[in-house]
Design an enzyme around this catalytic site. Structure first.
Site, mmCIF file in Angstrom:
data_model
loop_
_atom_site.group_PDB
_atom_site.id
_atom_site.type_symbol
_atom_site.label_atom_id
_atom_site.label_comp_id
_atom_site.label_asym_id
_atom_site.label_seq_id
_atom_site.Cartn_x
_atom_site.Cartn_y
_atom_site.Cartn_z
ATOM 1 N N HIS A 1 6.801 -12.293 -13.789
ATOM 2 C CA HIS A 1 7.078 -10.883 -14.092
ATOM 3 C C HIS A 1 7.462 -10.166 -12.797
ATOM 4 O O HIS A 1 6.959 -10.506 -11.717
ATOM 5 C CB HIS A 1 5.842 -10.219 -14.724
ATOM 6 C CG HIS A 1 6.161 -8.850 -15.257
ATOM 7 N ND1 HIS A 1 6.172 -7.738 -14.448
ATOM 8 C CD2 HIS A 1 6.513 -8.444 -16.488
ATOM 9 C CE1 HIS A 1 6.511 -6.690 -15.184
ATOM 10 N NE2 HIS A 1 6.724 -7.090 -16.421
ATOM 11 N N GLU B 1 14.913 -8.007 -16.895
ATOM 12 C CA GLU B 1 14.394 -6.652 -16.675
ATOM 13 C C GLU B 1 14.824 -6.164 -15.293
ATOM 14 O O GLU B 1 14.306 -6.663 -14.290
ATOM 15 C CB GLU B 1 12.860 -6.657 -16.696
ATOM 16 C CG GLU B 1 12.246 -7.082 -17.992
ATOM 17 C CD GLU B 1 10.773 -6.688 -18.058
ATOM 18 O OE1 GLU B 1 10.409 -6.025 -19.031
ATOM 19 O OE2 GLU B 1 10.010 -7.003 -17.125
HETATM 20 O O1 G3P Z 1 6.552 -6.218 -19.095
HETATM 21 C C1 G3P Z 1 7.407 -5.227 -19.600
HETATM 22 C C2 G3P Z 1 7.742 -4.269 -18.546
HETATM 23 O O2 G3P Z 1 8.138 -4.807 -17.348
HETATM 24 C C3 G3P Z 1 8.672 -3.196 -18.999
HETATM 25 O O3 G3P Z 1 7.968 -2.084 -18.682
HETATM 26 O O4 G3P Z 1 7.110 0.154 -19.015
HETATM 27 O O5 G3P Z 1 9.537 -0.211 -18.664
HETATM 28 O O6 G3P Z 1 8.482 -0.919 -20.813
HETATM 29 P P1 G3P Z 1 8.301 -0.669 -19.339
#
Ligand code: G3P
Length: 218
Positions: free
Chosen positions: A88, A136
């Site tokens: 992550h 991400e």
């Molecule tokens: O693990 C999911 C995360 O990295 C995304 O975070 O708070 O932007 O949905 P968020």
């Protein structure tokens, strides 16, 4: 007083930790005892007995037995955890560790969700054939600005790489997703699902927001 370090021994895995604590509890009425547990694998039993699949946020390259403080996939499995996120953005690990952990989860028949930050990592890690790759962009995490709206081209590109690869890996995307509309957009761009945190956890009405996201995924 004595402290018992449960370490990562298999003898204490799964429900055995509960039996062990109960025994120590009785004895501790007379003597001072404290027990050092590994929270990820010893305390997860309470939620992992749920009918929903429970995953870990992180796992370590380490072994069962005389090790302390590591998150061990084999022990998670005994506590009914079904898989784990790997790498992550908030807990990055080396590519060697990533490779070992994807293999380990495969061997244990557990779900692997390998997190990546950009297209070059999608290309690199799709070869490992994890169950999922979750892209991400770190700068959008927790921002409330959805990756599907801010960087649609990133999802489309990642989807074409993952969906055209020969293996069975599926694409997830995440960062800043806060509405059903953001979810729908991610799916439209080729993602097979989403990875989300603050948009749900910080919402006032969990029932409402989880239902809204789930409907948008269909
Ligand atoms: O693990 C999911 C995360 O990295 C995304 O975070 O708070 O932007 O949905 P968020």
């Amino acid at each position: 007083m004595f402290v018992i370090n449960c370490k990562n021994y298999e003898e204490i895995a799964g429900d055995n930790i509960i039996k062990f604590v109960k025994i120590a509890e009785k004895i501790s009425k007379k003597y001072k005892i404290k027990i050092a547990v590994s929270p990820p694998q010893h305390l997860v039993g309470v939620v992992a007995n749920s009918s929903i699949s429970i995953l870990a946020q992180h796992i370590d390259v380490s072994k069962t037995g005389s090790t302390t403080g590591f998150v061990i996939p084999e022990l998670l499995k005994k506590s009914k955890v079904k898989g784990s996120l790997i790498n992550h953005s908030e807990h990055r690990i080396t590519s060697k560790e990533i490779e070992k952990l994807v293999l380990k989860l495969k061997e244990l028949k557990m779900i692997s969700i390998l997190c990546v930050k950009d297209i070059s990592e999608v290309k690199k890690y799709v070869k490992l054939n994890p169950d999922y790759i979750a892209i991400e962009p770190p700068e959008l995490i927790g921002s409330g600005k959805a990756v599907s709206k801010e960087k649609p081209e990133l999802i489309a590109k990642a989807a074409s790489i993952v969906n055209n690869s020969k293996n069975k890996t599926k694409l997830l995307c995440g960062a800043g997703i806060v509405s059903g509309e953001d979810v729908a957009k991610a799916i439209e761009l080729g993602s097979k699902g989403i990875l989300v945190a603050s948009g749900i956890i910080k919402a006032k009405d969990w029932n409402k927001v989880i239902s809204e996201f789930a409907k948008a995924l269909v």
